[in-house]
Design a protein around this motif. Structure first.
Motif, PDB file in Angstrom:
ATOM      1  N   GLN A  37       0.817  -1.210   0.000  1.00 31.03           N
ATOM      2  CA  GLN A  37       0.000   0.000   0.000  1.00 31.03           C
ATOM      3  C   GLN A  37       0.858   1.270   0.000  1.00 31.03           C
ATOM      4  O   GLN A  37       1.867   1.355   0.697  1.00 31.03           O
ATOM      5  CB  GLN A  37      -0.922   0.015   1.217  1.00 31.03           C
ATOM      6  N   LEU A  38       0.420   2.274  -0.773  1.00 31.39           N
ATOM      7  CA  LEU A  38       1.092   3.569  -0.752  1.00 31.39           C
ATOM      8  C   LEU A  38       0.879   4.271   0.586  1.00 31.39           C
ATOM      9  O   LEU A  38       1.725   5.052   1.021  1.00 31.39           O
ATOM     10  CB  LEU A  38       0.562   4.439  -1.899  1.00 31.39           C
ATOM     11  N   CYS A 109      -3.465   1.664  -4.175  1.00 25.09           N
ATOM     12  CA  CYS A 109      -3.969   2.986  -3.784  1.00 25.09           C
ATOM     13  C   CYS A 109      -5.156   2.908  -2.811  1.00 25.09           C
ATOM     14  O   CYS A 109      -5.642   3.955  -2.358  1.00 25.09           O
ATOM     15  CB  CYS A 109      -4.415   3.763  -5.019  1.00 25.09           C
ATOM     16  N   LEU A 113      -6.614   6.275  -0.825  1.00 22.51           N
ATOM     17  CA  LEU A 113      -7.809   6.949  -1.327  1.00 22.51           C
ATOM     18  C   LEU A 113      -8.926   6.971  -0.293  1.00 22.51           C
ATOM     19  O   LEU A 113      -9.609   7.989  -0.111  1.00 22.51           O
ATOM     20  CB  LEU A 113      -8.295   6.266  -2.599  1.00 22.51           C
TER      21      LEU A 113
END
Length: 470
Positions: A37-38, A109, A113
């Motif tokens: 995960q970012l 993302c 998000l």
């Protein structure tokens, strides 16, 4: 597995939890998607539900390598999804919480998000996105674009998927967590527990990959419908106040059809059709009075005999005007108004809700009646109808001939925007004021879904013969 960098230490912690039962073959990819995960300020809780494959071994290996980021819980006996979720809720450190099923995986993302949306809109307490459908090997076969709740779906019959919906942990704790007597459909429970307390937002972008395979729990449609019924029961119980709506069931009875004589007296599994219909309605503690409506005095005499001999409870009987019923079928709205008006003559007050119950629906159960009445109140709809989902490919007229309405069916996918339902003839529940002031359905129509088996109706004599020979 890539090294993660905590470049967002000051941002909210997210609890991601993965329930796993014999999904070891998918688990590593699922876990990897969390580490990729970012957004990196998360904790991961893996819960093994008494698996007999290598699920526990994989989970332990992850926790040994990343003890500061991961927690492993092993249940020697499967506890069920709702109880498992409550266990995680009790130990969660995150401001936000999200479930990831072991056979699915996140887009890189996803957390970024969803957290950004919740942080930017503090009045919103739940966020969900679209998702990719994949085959068992992980190849993308479709994209599900969810309806925007409160906008494209104001009734709330398409709540967020239970998996990969992020919500504020405190909000779920405030409503008592999950109901442990329901072991499926946690997305439905989340929505109906929280949608009036906190808002929901949709991200019009896929945030996870939803793997389709033969052992997927989401394919057990009957179990999901039963769970959904229990969820509505629980929510309805919370609505009970000092005023109890007067719910009247009307069973319209036509004595004969062309080629099908003496219909109400015909027996199905050792009981006449009319007797079965009355008894099922009488089992509901939400139904205050039952009215048998017919243009045949013989039918009403038979209904009276059933009551006098103790085979069914006492009920009202109303003879419809023969002139009014000169056609093959009397409009459902007219017979419901006729029955409700008769009730008002007897009781001195009009009903609040009228429930049409077809005598031919021999597999309708009290749970279906109760669910229809629960949904009518919970969704604040004008009318609730019983339906059966149409799962076969359907066509409509287009410019170049027939146009396929639900192409997803040829991929064995049921997209929300392609779902088709047909009235199965079993139940219509509507408010009296809607019947009097509008047409049968009003403007806001909700539904209960019944299985193919439960939707079965006796429409001709051969169906009775076939049943007796089974």
């Amino acid at each position: 597995m890539p090294k993660f960098i905590d470049f967002m230490d000051s941002s909210p912690l997210v609890t991601v939890y993965i329930p796993c039962r014999n999904y070891g073959r998918f688990l590593q990819k699922c876990v990897d998607s969390v580490f990729e995960q970012l957004y990196t300020n998360w904790e991961l809780i893996i819960v093994d539900e008494a698996s007999d494959d290598d699920s526990a071994e994989i989970a332990r290996d992850v926790c040994r390598r990343y003890p500061d980021k991961t927690t492993f819980i092993q249940n020697k006996k499967a506890t069920g999804l709702q109880r498992l979720a409550n266990t995680v809720l009790g130990i969660s450190k995150g401001k936000y919480m999200v479930r990831l099923d072991a056979d699915d995986w996140l887009d890189e993302c996803a957390l970024l998000l969803m957290v950004a949306k919740l942080e930017a809109t503090p009045h919103i307490g739940m966020v969900y996105g679209n998702y990719f459908y994949t085959d068992p090997e992980g190849k993308i076969i479709g994209i599900e674009r969810r309806h925007k709740l409160g906008n494209e779906d104001t009734v709330g019959h398409l709540p967020p998927h239970g998996a990969c919906t992020m919500f504020r942990t405190r909000a779920l704790k405030a409503v008592g967590g999950y109901s442990e007597d329901v072991n499926a459909q946690d997305g439905w429970e989340l929505w109906y527990k929280l949608y009036k307390r906190i808002g929901a937002a949709n991200l019009d972008i896929p945030v996870f990959y939803y793997r389709q395979h033969g052992s997927s729990l989401s394919h057990d449609s009957k179990r999901l419908l039963v769970a959904r019924t229990r969820i509505f029961d629980r929510i309805s119980e919370a609505l009970e106040g000092d005023y109890k709506p007067k719910n009247i069931a009307v069973i319209p009875v036509r004595e004969s059809y062309p080629g099908f004589e003496g219909v109400p007296y015909r027996e199905y599994e050792g009981m006449s059709l009319l007797e079965r219909a009355i008894l099922t309605a009488a089992q509901s503690d939400k139904i205050d009075r039952i009215i048998v409506s017919s243009q045949s005095q013989k039918v009403l005499d038979y209904a009276q005999e059933l009551a006098e001999t103790g085979r069914v409870p006492e009920h009202l009987r109303v003879l419809r005007d023969e002139d009014e019923c000169s056609g093959r079928n009397i409009p459902i709205r007219d017979l419901m108004i006729n029955a409700g008006s008769y009730y008002a003559e007897v009781e001195g007050v009009f009903p609040d809700v009228m429930a049409f119950l077809s005598m031919h629906a021999v597999h309708r159960r009290v749970e279906h009646i109760d669910k229809a009445l629960n949904v009518l109140r919970i969704t604040e709809s004008d009318t609730v109808v019983s339906v059966q989902e149409e799962r076969e490919p359907m066509f409509t007229h287009g410019e170049n001939g027939l146009a396929l309405f639900n192409p997803g069916r040829f991929q064995d996918l049921t997209y929300d925007r392609e779902r088709l339902y047909r009235f199965n003839g079993s139940i219509i529940a509507t408010w009296w004021e809607v019947l009097k002031e509008h047409h049968l359905f009003g403007e806001k129509i909700s539904f209960i879904e019944m299985s193919t088996e439960d939707s079965y109706q006796i429409k001709n004599a051969s169906m009775l013969i076939n049943n007796s020979n089974q």
